[in-house]
Design a protein around this motif. Structure first.
Motif, PDB file in Angstrom:
ATOM      1  N   TYR A 103     -30.447 -41.799 -57.888  1.00  0.00           N
ATOM      2  CA  TYR A 103     -29.783 -42.988 -58.436  1.00  0.00           C
ATOM      3  C   TYR A 103     -28.327 -43.023 -58.000  1.00  0.00           C
ATOM      4  CZ  TYR A 103     -33.773 -43.198 -61.607  1.00  0.00           C
ATOM      5  OH  TYR A 103     -35.035 -43.281 -62.135  1.00  0.00           O
ATOM      6  N   PHE A 104     -27.897 -44.175 -57.519  1.00  0.00           N
ATOM      7  CA  PHE A 104     -26.510 -44.319 -57.083  1.00  0.00           C
ATOM      8  C   PHE A 104     -25.812 -45.421 -57.871  1.00  0.00           C
ATOM      9  CE2 PHE A 104     -28.620 -42.252 -53.612  1.00  0.00           C
ATOM     10  CZ  PHE A 104     -27.682 -41.329 -53.153  1.00  0.00           C
ATOM     11  N   ASP A 105     -24.511 -45.202 -58.107  1.00  0.00           N
ATOM     12  CA  ASP A 105     -23.749 -46.196 -58.860  1.00  0.00           C
ATOM     13  C   ASP A 105     -23.244 -47.324 -57.980  1.00  0.00           C
ATOM     14  OD1 ASP A 105     -23.872 -45.338 -61.567  1.00  0.00           O
ATOM     15  OD2 ASP A 105     -22.712 -43.579 -60.945  1.00  0.00           O
ATOM     16  N   ASN A 106     -23.221 -47.102 -56.661  1.00  0.00           N
ATOM     17  CA  ASN A 106     -22.987 -48.259 -55.812  1.00  0.00           C
ATOM     18  C   ASN A 106     -23.835 -48.197 -54.556  1.00  0.00           C
ATOM     19  OD1 ASN A 106     -21.342 -47.314 -53.452  1.00  0.00           O
ATOM     20  ND2 ASN A 106     -20.037 -46.598 -55.148  1.00  0.00           N
ATOM     21  N   VAL A 107     -24.094 -49.396 -54.059  1.00  0.00           N
ATOM     22  CA  VAL A 107     -25.047 -49.548 -52.973  1.00  0.00           C
ATOM     23  C   VAL A 107     -24.564 -48.860 -51.698  1.00  0.00           C
ATOM     24  CG1 VAL A 107     -26.223 -51.240 -51.532  1.00  0.00           C
ATOM     25  CG2 VAL A 107     -25.918 -51.682 -53.953  1.00  0.00           C
ATOM     26  N   THR A 108     -23.239 -48.910 -51.478  1.00  0.00           N
ATOM     27  CA  THR A 108     -22.706 -48.313 -50.257  1.00  0.00           C
ATOM     28  C   THR A 108     -22.993 -46.813 -50.218  1.00  0.00           C
ATOM     29  OG1 THR A 108     -20.967 -49.949 -50.428  1.00  0.00           O
ATOM     30  CG2 THR A 108     -20.653 -48.214 -48.807  1.00  0.00           C
ATOM     31  N   ASP A 109     -22.789 -46.139 -51.335  1.00  0.00           N
ATOM     32  CA  ASP A 109     -23.101 -44.710 -51.377  1.00  0.00           C
ATOM     33  C   ASP A 109     -24.572 -44.480 -51.061  1.00  0.00           C
ATOM     34  OD1 ASP A 109     -20.659 -43.587 -51.853  1.00  0.00           O
ATOM     35  OD2 ASP A 109     -20.839 -43.683 -54.048  1.00  0.00           O
ATOM     36  N   GLY A 110     -25.413 -45.328 -51.643  1.00  0.00           N
ATOM     37  CA  GLY A 110     -26.852 -45.201 -51.408  1.00  0.00           C
ATOM     38  C   GLY A 110     -27.183 -45.359 -49.943  1.00  0.00           C
ATOM     39  N   SER A 111     -26.606 -46.400 -49.318  1.00  0.00           N
ATOM     40  CA  SER A 111     -26.968 -46.610 -47.918  1.00  0.00           C
ATOM     41  C   SER A 111     -26.337 -45.562 -47.000  1.00  0.00           C
ATOM     42  CB  SER A 111     -26.657 -48.033 -47.451  1.00  0.00           C
ATOM     43  OG  SER A 111     -25.588 -48.587 -48.127  1.00  0.00           O
ATOM     44  N   GLN A 112     -25.174 -45.053 -47.400  1.00  0.00           N
ATOM     45  CA  GLN A 112     -24.581 -43.955 -46.626  1.00  0.00           C
ATOM     46  C   GLN A 112     -25.469 -42.713 -46.690  1.00  0.00           C
ATOM     47  OE1 GLN A 112     -22.331 -43.949 -44.517  1.00  0.00           O
ATOM     48  NE2 GLN A 112     -21.261 -45.871 -44.890  1.00  0.00           N
ATOM     49  N   ALA A 113     -26.018 -42.503 -47.882  1.00  0.00           N
ATOM     50  CA  ALA A 113     -26.908 -41.345 -48.035  1.00  0.00           C
ATOM     51  C   ALA A 113     -28.109 -41.474 -47.102  1.00  0.00           C
ATOM     52  CB  ALA A 113     -27.362 -41.223 -49.495  1.00  0.00           C
ATOM     53  N   VAL A 114     -28.601 -42.698 -46.960  1.00  0.00           N
ATOM     54  CA  VAL A 114     -29.729 -42.941 -46.051  1.00  0.00           C
ATOM     55  C   VAL A 114     -29.359 -42.492 -44.637  1.00  0.00           C
ATOM     56  CG1 VAL A 114     -31.120 -44.733 -44.937  1.00  0.00           C
ATOM     57  CG2 VAL A 114     -30.696 -44.836 -47.400  1.00  0.00           C
ATOM     58  N   SER A 115     -28.202 -42.979 -44.170  1.00  0.00           N
ATOM     59  CA  SER A 115     -27.762 -42.611 -42.824  1.00  0.00           C
ATOM     60  C   SER A 115     -27.569 -41.108 -42.689  1.00  0.00           C
ATOM     61  CB  SER A 115     -26.437 -43.305 -42.487  1.00  0.00           C
ATOM     62  OG  SER A 115     -26.666 -44.665 -42.279  1.00  0.00           O
ATOM     63  N   ASP A 116     -26.989 -40.508 -43.721  1.00  0.00           N
ATOM     64  CA  ASP A 116     -26.721 -39.068 -43.659  1.00  0.00           C
ATOM     65  C   ASP A 116     -28.006 -38.251 -43.556  1.00  0.00           C
ATOM     66  OD1 ASP A 116     -24.158 -39.832 -43.897  1.00  0.00           O
ATOM     67  OD2 ASP A 116     -23.823 -39.029 -45.923  1.00  0.00           O
ATOM     68  N   ILE A 117     -29.015 -38.695 -44.291  1.00  0.00           N
ATOM     69  CA  ILE A 117     -30.287 -37.958 -44.274  1.00  0.00           C
ATOM     70  C   ILE A 117     -30.854 -37.987 -42.857  1.00  0.00           C
ATOM     71  CG2 ILE A 117     -32.698 -38.023 -45.049  1.00  0.00           C
ATOM     72  CD1 ILE A 117     -31.552 -39.092 -47.767  1.00  0.00           C
ATOM     73  N   ILE A 118     -30.841 -39.178 -42.272  1.00  0.00           N
ATOM     74  CA  ILE A 118     -31.374 -39.322 -40.911  1.00  0.00           C
ATOM     75  C   ILE A 118     -30.527 -38.514 -39.926  1.00  0.00           C
ATOM     76  CG2 ILE A 118     -31.898 -40.975 -39.083  1.00  0.00           C
ATOM     77  CD1 ILE A 118     -33.671 -41.627 -41.343  1.00  0.00           C
ATOM     78  N   SER A 119     -29.206 -38.623 -40.089  1.00  0.00           N
ATOM     79  CA  SER A 119     -28.325 -37.912 -39.159  1.00  0.00           C
ATOM     80  C   SER A 119     -28.465 -36.400 -39.277  1.00  0.00           C
ATOM     81  CB  SER A 119     -26.864 -38.282 -39.406  1.00  0.00           C
ATOM     82  OG  SER A 119     -26.709 -39.668 -39.392  1.00  0.00           O
ATOM     83  N   ALA A 120     -28.907 -35.941 -40.432  1.00  0.00           N
ATOM     84  CA  ALA A 120     -29.079 -34.498 -40.619  1.00  0.00           C
ATOM     85  C   ALA A 120     -30.313 -33.991 -39.877  1.00  0.00           C
ATOM     86  CB  ALA A 120     -29.192 -34.178 -42.108  1.00  0.00           C
ATOM     87  N   GLY A 121     -30.972 -34.888 -39.170  1.00  0.00           N
ATOM     88  CA  GLY A 121     -32.118 -34.456 -38.378  1.00  0.00           C
ATOM     89  C   GLY A 121     -33.408 -34.392 -39.171  1.00  0.00           C
ATOM     90  N   ILE A 122     -33.403 -35.042 -40.325  1.00  0.00           N
ATOM     91  CA  ILE A 122     -34.625 -35.077 -41.128  1.00  0.00           C
ATOM     92  C   ILE A 122     -35.355 -36.384 -40.812  1.00  0.00           C
ATOM     93  CG2 ILE A 122     -35.518 -35.218 -43.492  1.00  0.00           C
ATOM     94  CD1 ILE A 122     -32.969 -33.653 -44.330  1.00  0.00           C
ATOM     95  N   VAL A 123     -36.642 -36.295 -40.576  1.00  0.00           N
ATOM     96  CA  VAL A 123     -37.419 -37.527 -40.451  1.00  0.00           C
ATOM     97  C   VAL A 123     -38.307 -37.629 -41.691  1.00  0.00           C
ATOM     98  CG1 VAL A 123     -39.010 -38.874 -39.041  1.00  0.00           C
ATOM     99  CG2 VAL A 123     -37.452 -37.253 -37.952  1.00  0.00           C
ATOM    100  N   PRO A 124     -37.814 -38.338 -42.705  1.00  0.00           N
ATOM    101  CA  PRO A 124     -38.617 -38.438 -43.924  1.00  0.00           C
ATOM    102  C   PRO A 124     -39.878 -39.249 -43.642  1.00  0.00           C
ATOM    103  CG  PRO A 124     -36.376 -39.280 -44.256  1.00  0.00           C
ATOM    104  CD  PRO A 124     -36.590 -39.134 -42.787  1.00  0.00           C
ATOM    105  N   ALA A 125     -40.928 -38.991 -44.417  1.00  0.00           N
ATOM    106  CA  ALA A 125     -42.146 -39.781 -44.287  1.00  0.00           C
ATOM    107  C   ALA A 125     -41.890 -41.190 -44.805  1.00  0.00           C
ATOM    108  CB  ALA A 125     -43.276 -39.126 -45.056  1.00  0.00           C
ATOM    109  N   ALA A 126     -40.998 -41.288 -45.789  1.00  0.00           N
ATOM    110  CA  ALA A 126     -40.639 -42.592 -46.324  1.00  0.00           C
ATOM    111  C   ALA A 126     -39.237 -42.495 -46.903  1.00  0.00           C
ATOM    112  CB  ALA A 126     -41.622 -43.026 -47.400  1.00  0.00           C
ATOM    113  N   LEU A 127     -38.525 -43.607 -46.842  1.00  0.00           N
ATOM    114  CA  LEU A 127     -37.163 -43.647 -47.366  1.00  0.00           C
ATOM    115  C   LEU A 127     -36.953 -45.066 -47.872  1.00  0.00           C
ATOM    116  CD1 LEU A 127     -34.407 -42.614 -47.873  1.00  0.00           C
ATOM    117  CD2 LEU A 127     -34.088 -42.208 -45.472  1.00  0.00           C
TER     118      LEU A 127
END
Lengths: 486, 459, 440
Positions: free
Chosen positions: A233-257
């Motif tokens: 859960y994020f208190d603002n959308v920007t943090d949430g979407s940054q987290a999305v980018s960070d996960i991908i950039s960390a070299g993780i390929v999630p099955a779903a995001l």
């Protein structure tokens, strides 16, 4: 030659009924046809001339030949869950319903493939092979009821296509009835790379305008050893979407995001499958990782760290399969759930480069303010596939038009950042005009030229997918009139 | 959200009443279909869509048709009637719907319109009339029919009955098998005519009133007896209001909402003193929880009383689960599978409670039934009015019944009859039981064992 | 001669002289060359050359790195050889989006080297990646053993920019990973052997470079083929996730690892703990008598680098006596294909190196030998493939032999559709004439 039990003077109804085995396989009364005047896209409604229910490829071919010979417009329909109006009979078409062709023809686990009829429901395939540890990867939210034939027509995606690809990546072979009734087989025996232009790839996603698919060979996959799902859960959308980018950039390929914003959360929580998301949260992320168990824990730790670094309010992994299933039911019924907070909604399907997420969300917020309509956002954040849900009430004059405008503006916003107007729902009737946001005239003509090769008379599902050259003004007008007529 | 006042003052074209082809009182409720977004999630849950593949026989198709009549696009006629009456009213779509659209409610309302504009004719009409107006509301007539076989013979079901040896479903059979349960021949309503309260055994925890039902009390009086036994055993004083009548579910399902209202009012009055109304027939319970729907437009002065009444209605399994019950000590060593009655699972969201009861009985081995909440095709008197479709639904249901079980347990008499027919028709050998019967059976056995022990100790 | 001089003069008006070359070779045993070579560096130049040729009825042969000169076509030369070798470089790369747009003439290795800094990769392992360009790879829909884990070119490409024979620039797809706007036109051009348009830009989706990788090589005795089949079946049915499950015939195995035995290459890419877990899993499963060799990290990468170079390379003279056959078959029948390749040298005087993917159904057989023997061996392989329900196409063969054999096999029943598409896009047959199926 009248067919027994059929009460109409329309000779074509008798003609078609004969081909499919009589009155139980054809509908022609207005009261029955009304149920076929639209699909999952309800803004345009048109009555078909008839609905026929062939049982096999030969009957489909016969119906097609009959329509071609008598110059009757026709189209194919599966479960009718499409969201862009691809199965709406704009020209009083004869609808060839494929739902009675719903057999699982064969499963070949060793070679990882299955052959199904087009009316076979997506989830049933996975259910039929799950006990042996296999599944069919494309999982559109409507998988409980949508057919694989329809998935092929729309090149359906789903929550898990980030890692596993969309329908086209899982189709090995197709049997197709061409618009003149000829039956062809693409990808013989389900063997890849057959010599010749990739008609298999072209047919997938052609929205039923090039031919009618009557048999499908799909790739099936082995279940991953383990799956873990995290909710953040994020208190603002920007943090949430940054987290999305960070996960991908960390070299993780999630099955779903997956991501839902505040309004979307309000909807799913008010509907049939609430899970207790906090009401004041700006964004929720649903992250699923699958693969080899020992490797997953490492990735989950990384994901938790990334979320923490992006000021997550709360983040946790699902305790058990039951909780995981509940989270997914909550997400997968998200569109329909909007019915619980708004009488009508219009769902859009733009795709953007992942990195542009924050600015596009901001723009959508603006569009919402400009039109005075609430817009909920549900999206496959991992692959940038955005589903803005424009909430409106068709009973209030002018709101439908406004909703359409808002939807279109959202797509423009996606196109503006180098994205596209549809990631998985298709163009259908709905986004014909928006095709111009992403394609020049030459590019549209290049596509209609291909259609001419397959469908020269344009009897099959005409009026879909492409704007009519030079008639864009008229199309808009036509659309408005259709709305007012409702 | 849209302001309601705004709409009423300024009706947009789509809601102008003048366009509507619903010409009779008690309109289908616009708010019910407003939530339907035509997403299609209901399709696969619908038994009639599964069998026909036709959208007019699907939940969203029916909702779409009902809405189209209101919009003046189609008329209330034979063609419209077919899909609306082919619905089993099983409510599986309500469970599947992400927006909680009350399809069942809409269907019943639409049937009301059809019945008013097209009075029943032909064979279907005759059958319906016989049951709905001739038998169910009249306890004495039901009694005088003397039981299931005669009732069904009268209705033209003789052939089916002959084949199906309905005796399999009769609790009597259980009695003979284990020689434990008391023989009951008399409807409980009659039996306890002179007892204002059947007192709890031990310290009373509370008072409940029992709906004895119309068919239930004649054909399944043993189940009513069993219900009384388990309730009193677990500390409830049980009352059987004598003025109660048929719940009206079958009438409302058939579109006869006027009769439904009449029966509803009588029950509301009969149970006005009750704190809790216990029902052991899922269809009745579901109907009684929805009485308020009948008074939405017609006789609205009854609406609030209906709401208050409905809040008191509870299925026996849920009541036992919520208030607690004693785990029986005697074992019943049987393999049992559970069938979710539509009006219990989809209609009242009671799924875990009856399973919990079964699991608490020592010795019971529960066997999973795939698609347990799929309709069996009984659906009130649907199996009589639409035998062909009911047969196909049953066939598909029976495919899911595990081979190696001794009993199929459920919480609705209609399902019990239909499943018994299925067992017979497809050469199976399971016994059909009501969940509370099993619990009662375990209690009886426990007492018998205790008595025996005492006896032997005494020696 | 005069004709060529006119052509040269006219070309000079549309493309700077320094990027026009006259043919300097006497003969081209592989064919697919041109009287005059142009090396454009801008899209406008390509467009102008195409428009000119289309207008004047000139034929254009398209080339990237030159590795596929022996792939299809029955002409020694066209009027113009359009070389994309200078049209290279990264157009757009946003690391966070995991997509990359590059010019078609960029070689595969240049791309992967560029992406290395971002710990990203195009998840493809095409042959001859040092010289092969992305445009050529896509035009031939190339893939390698890692197809099992990552798919082929058609799975990696999300957008194309190409030029139609009349000079019109057309885009297909886009730069987002999910896109169903209009027909999936990308698919038409992937694998079309340049017969529909000149691909100028390719957008691909990327994957992170795996944190760790390893390769297990399991060598089996000659008579153990059924053991291999059973083992592979069990491996693929287990919960481990190999990205490669490729069977090598003994001669290829000897060349690569010095074991003249059937060798199964199984590789893993994941976080280290997971890779080790899977290695152990395989070790436990290993049938008695099979030899197991484990290559980790760089060693595994070296293996794949060498592996990439085994295919005949149109740039090298020794390829003038070689053939390459691509066979498509149902996954597990690959064992039969590889077995057949082993036996070829006993029936024909050819040497044959072969590998095939048990999880993806594509095999490659590389042949060396006398012309006649090559043709016989190819025909035999095709029969074998067809008897198993599959197909065989010839990916490399000297021109003279290509004229004697149908390199693409029989026309499919729906050939009229392929022809219809070609006619719509390239009615004058300007691009790569007769290079593709049925003389398209």
């Amino acid at each position: 030659m009248a067919v027994k039990g059929i009460k109409t003077k329309d000779k074509h109804i008798h003609g078609l009924a004969k081909l499919v085995g009589g009155q139980r396989a054809i509908l022609y009364h207005k009261e029955d046809l009304v149920a076929y005047d639209c699909d999952g896209f309800t803004i345009h409604k048109h009555l078909p001339r008839a609905v026929v229910f062939p049982k096999n490829t030969e009957e489909v071919a016969k119906c097609v030949k009959y329509c071609a010979t008598h110059n009757l417009p026709f189209l194919a329909r599966g479960a009718g869950t499409g969201l862009s109006g691809g199965a709406v009979p704009l020209h009083n078409e004869v609808i060839i319903s494929l739902v009675r062709m719903k057999n699982l023809i064969s499963v070949d686990l060793e070679n990882r493939r299955a052959v199904v009829e087009p009316g076979f429901v997506n989830l049933k395939l996975t259910n039929s092979i799950a006990d042996r540890g296999y599944y069919y990867a494309p999982d559109p939210s409507s998988q409980y009821c949508c057919t694989i034939g329809g998935n092929v027509a729309e090149n359906a995606g789903g929550a898990h296509c980030l890692k596993y690809g969309v329908t086209t990546n899982h189709i090995l072979g197709l049997e197709v009835v061409l618009p003149d009734g000829e039956i062809i087989e693409l990808g013989q025996n389900g063997i890849p790379d057959a010599p010749g232009y990739d008609l298999l790839g072209l047919m997938t996603g052609s929205e039923g305008t090039l031919g009618i698919v009557t048999k499908i060979t799909v790739r099936i996959l082995k279940n991953p050893e383990a799956k873990k799902t995290v909710l953040a859960y994020f208190d603002n959308v920007t943090d949430g979407s940054q987290a999305v980018s960070d996960i991908i950039s960390a070299g993780i390929v999630p099955a779903a995001l997956e991501m839902m914003d505040k309004t979307a959360i309000e909807g799913v929580e008010a509907a049939a499958f609430p899970v207790g998301h906090p009401k004041d949260i700006a964004a929720v992320l649903l992250i699923e990782v699958d693969g080899i168990a020992v490797g997953i824990d490492e990735q989950i730790t990384q994901i938790l760290d990334v979320c923490t670094a992006r000021n997550v309010r709360e983040v946790r992994a699902a305790k058990n399969e039951e909780e995981r299933a509940r989270w997914w039911a909550n997400r997968k019924t998200g569109f329909g759930a909007m019915g619980a907070i708004s009488p009508d909604y219009l769902v859009q399907d733009g795709v953007i480069p992942r990195s542009r997420l924050p600015e596009v969300l901001e723009r959508i917020e603006q569009i919402s303010e400009e039109t005075g309509l609430r817009i909920a956002n549900i999206f496959h954040a991992g692959d940038g596939n955005l589903h803005p849900l424009v909430l409106f009430d068709a009973r209030i004059p002018g709101q439908t038009e406004k909703a359409i405008e808002a939807g279109s503006a959202c797509l423009q916003a996606c196109a503006d950042v180098g994205g596209t107007i549809t990631g998985e729902h298709g163009v259908g009737i709905e986004k014909r005009e928006e095709m111009r946001f992403v394609f020049k005239d030459e590019e549209i003509i290049a596509q209609t030229n291909i259609r001419e090769v397959f469908n020269p008379g344009n009897l099959l599902n005409a009026g879909k997918l492409f704007p009519t050259p030079g008639r864009c003004g008229e199309v808009k007008k036509e659309m408005k009139e259709a709305l007012l007529a409702q | 959200m849209v302001k309601q006042a705004e709409i009423k003052e300024n009706p947009p074209c789509t809601t102008q009443k003048s366009l509507s082809n619903y010409l009779w009182k008690d309109h289908p409720d616009e708010n019910k279909w407003a939530d339907c977004t035509h997403c299609g999630m209901c399709l696969e849950s619908c038994p009639t869509y599964e069998l026909t593949g036709q959208e007019q026989h699907s939940p969203r198709g029916r909702v779409h048709l009902i809405k189209s009549v209101a919009e003046g696009k189609i008329a209330v006629n034979e063609q419209f009637m077919d899909p609306v009456y082919t619905c089993l009213d099983c409510r599986a779509c309500t469970t599947a719907c992400p927006a909680n659209v009350d399809v069942g409610g809409l269907i019943e309302e639409a049937r009301g319109q059809i019945r008013q504009s097209m009075p029943l004719t032909g064979a279907k009409g005759a059958v319906s009339k016989l049951f709905l107006n001739g038998i169910f509301p009249h306890q004495n007539r039901l009694n005088s029919l003397g039981g299931a076989l005669k009732l069904y013979q009268k209705s033209g079901m003789q052939k089916v009955i002959r084949k199906s040896k309905l005796i399999n479903v009769m609790p009597k059979h259980l009695v003979e098998m284990e020689a434990i349960m008391p023989k009951v021949h008399m409807p409980v309503k009659k039996k306890y005519k002179n007892e204002s309260v059947i007192p709890a055994k031990g310290t009373p925890k509370g008072d409940v009133a029992l709906l004895t039902g119309c068919v239930m009390d004649v054909m399944f009086s043993d189940i009513n007896e069993a219900t009384i036994n388990v309730l009193t055993r677990n500390g409830s004083n049980v009352r059987i209001p004598q003025n109660q009548t048929c719940c009206g579910a079958l009438h409302v399902h058939a579109g006869d909402r006027d009769s439904g209202r009449k029966l509803a009012k009588q029950n509301i009055k009969a149970f006005s003193d009750a704190e809790k109304i216990i029902v052991n027939a899922a269809g009745c319970g579901c109907m009684m929880k929805e009485y308020a729907e009948l008074f939405r437009e017609v006789e609205p002065e009854w609406h609030d009383r209906a709401v208050a009444f409905s809040e008191k209605v509870e299925d026996v399994s849920k009541y036992l689960y919520d208030t607690g019950y004693e785990k029986p000590k005697a074992s019943i060593n049987k393999r049992i599978t559970y069938h979710d009655a539509c009006h219990l699972a989809h209609g009242q969201n009671v799924r875990e409670e009856p399973r919990d009861i079964l699991l608490k009985i020592p010795g019971v081995e529960m066997v999973h039934m795939p698609n347990a909440d799929r309709c069996c095709g009984s659906a009130g008197i649907y199996n009589i009015t639409n035998p062909e479709m009911a047969g196909e639904v049953l066939e598909s249901k029976m495919k899911n019944v595990p081979d190696d079980v001794d009993m199929i347990s459920m919480g609705n008499p209609g399902c019990m009859l239909q499943m018994a027919m299925g067992v017979q028709k497809y050469g199976r050998n399971q016994k059909i039981v009501h969940t509370v019967q099993l619990l009662d059976w375990a209690y009886q056995k426990e007492r018998a064992e205790e008595e025996e022990n005492h006896g032997s100790e005494g020696n | 001669m005069l004709l060529a001089e006119n052509l040269l003069e006219e070309l000079k008006t549309i493309i700077p002289q320094e990027r026009i070359k006259e043919k300097d070779r006497k003969s081209d045993p592989l064919g697919n060359s041109g009287k005059i070579t142009v090396l454009p560096v801008t899209e406008e130049e390509i467009s102008a050359v195409l428009a000119y040729a289309n207008e004047q009825g000139k034929k254009i042969v398209i080339e990237g790195g030159g590795t596929k000169r022996g792939f299809g076509g029955v002409e020694e030369e066209g009027d113009i050889l359009l070389s994309m070798a200078e049209f290279k470089g990264v157009v757009e790369h946003t690391a966070g989006d995991m997509t990359l747009t590059v010019k078609a003439g960029t070689t595969f290795n240049e791309l992967q080297d560029f992406l290395l800094d971002y710990e990203q990769q195009i998840s493809l392992d095409p042959p001859l990646r040092e010289q092969a360009t992305i445009g050529g790879i896509v035009s031939a829909n190339e893939s390698g053993p890692k197809r099992l884990g990552y798919g082929s070119s058609r799975d990696a490409v999300i957008g194309l920019r190409m030029i139609y024979p009349d000079g019109t620039i057309i885009r297909a797809g886009g730069k987002v990973v999910k896109n169903v706007a209009g027909y999936d036109m990308n698919k038409l051009f992937i694998g079309a052997m340049g017969t529909l348009g000149v691909i100028t830009e390719v957008t691909v989706k990327l994957r992170p470079i795996a944190k760790y990788e390893s390769l297990i090589l399991l060598s089996f005795e000659e008579q153990d083929l059924e053991k291999i089949r059973a083992f592979s079946k069990e491996l693929l049915d287990s919960s481990i996730e190999p990205v490669v499950c490729e069977l090598l015939n003994p001669s290829l195995s000897k060349k690569l690892i010095g074991e003249e035995q059937y060798t199964l290459a199984v590789s893993f890419e994941d976080v280290e703990s997971s890779v080790h877990y899977q290695e152990e899993f395989v070790k436990k499963m290993k049938p008695d008598g099979a030899k197991l060799k484990l290559l980790s990290g760089m060693d595994a990468q070296d293996f794949w680098r060498i592996f990439s170079a085994i295919a005949p390379n149109g740039n090298e003279e020794e390829s003038f006596e070689e053939a390459a056959v691509k066979i498509g078959a149902v996954n597990l029948t690959i064992v039969d294909i590889i077995k057949e390749s082993r036996q070829l040298s006993s029936s024909f005087s050819v040497s044959a190196e072969a590998h095939g993917g048990l999880g993806h159904g594509i095999s490659s057989v590389y042949l060396k030998g006398e012309s006649k023997e090559l043709l016989k061996a190819i025909t035999h392989l095709r029969k074998t493939a067809e008897s198993l329900g599959g197909y065989a196409i010839v990916k490399h063969l000297p021109l003279a032999l290509r004229k004697e054999i149908e390199v693409w096999g029989k026309k499919p029943a729906y050939f009229f559709l392929l022809e219809g598409i070609k006619k719509k896009i390239d009615p004058k047959r300007t691009l790569n004439p007769k290079r593709y199926v049925g003389g398209l």
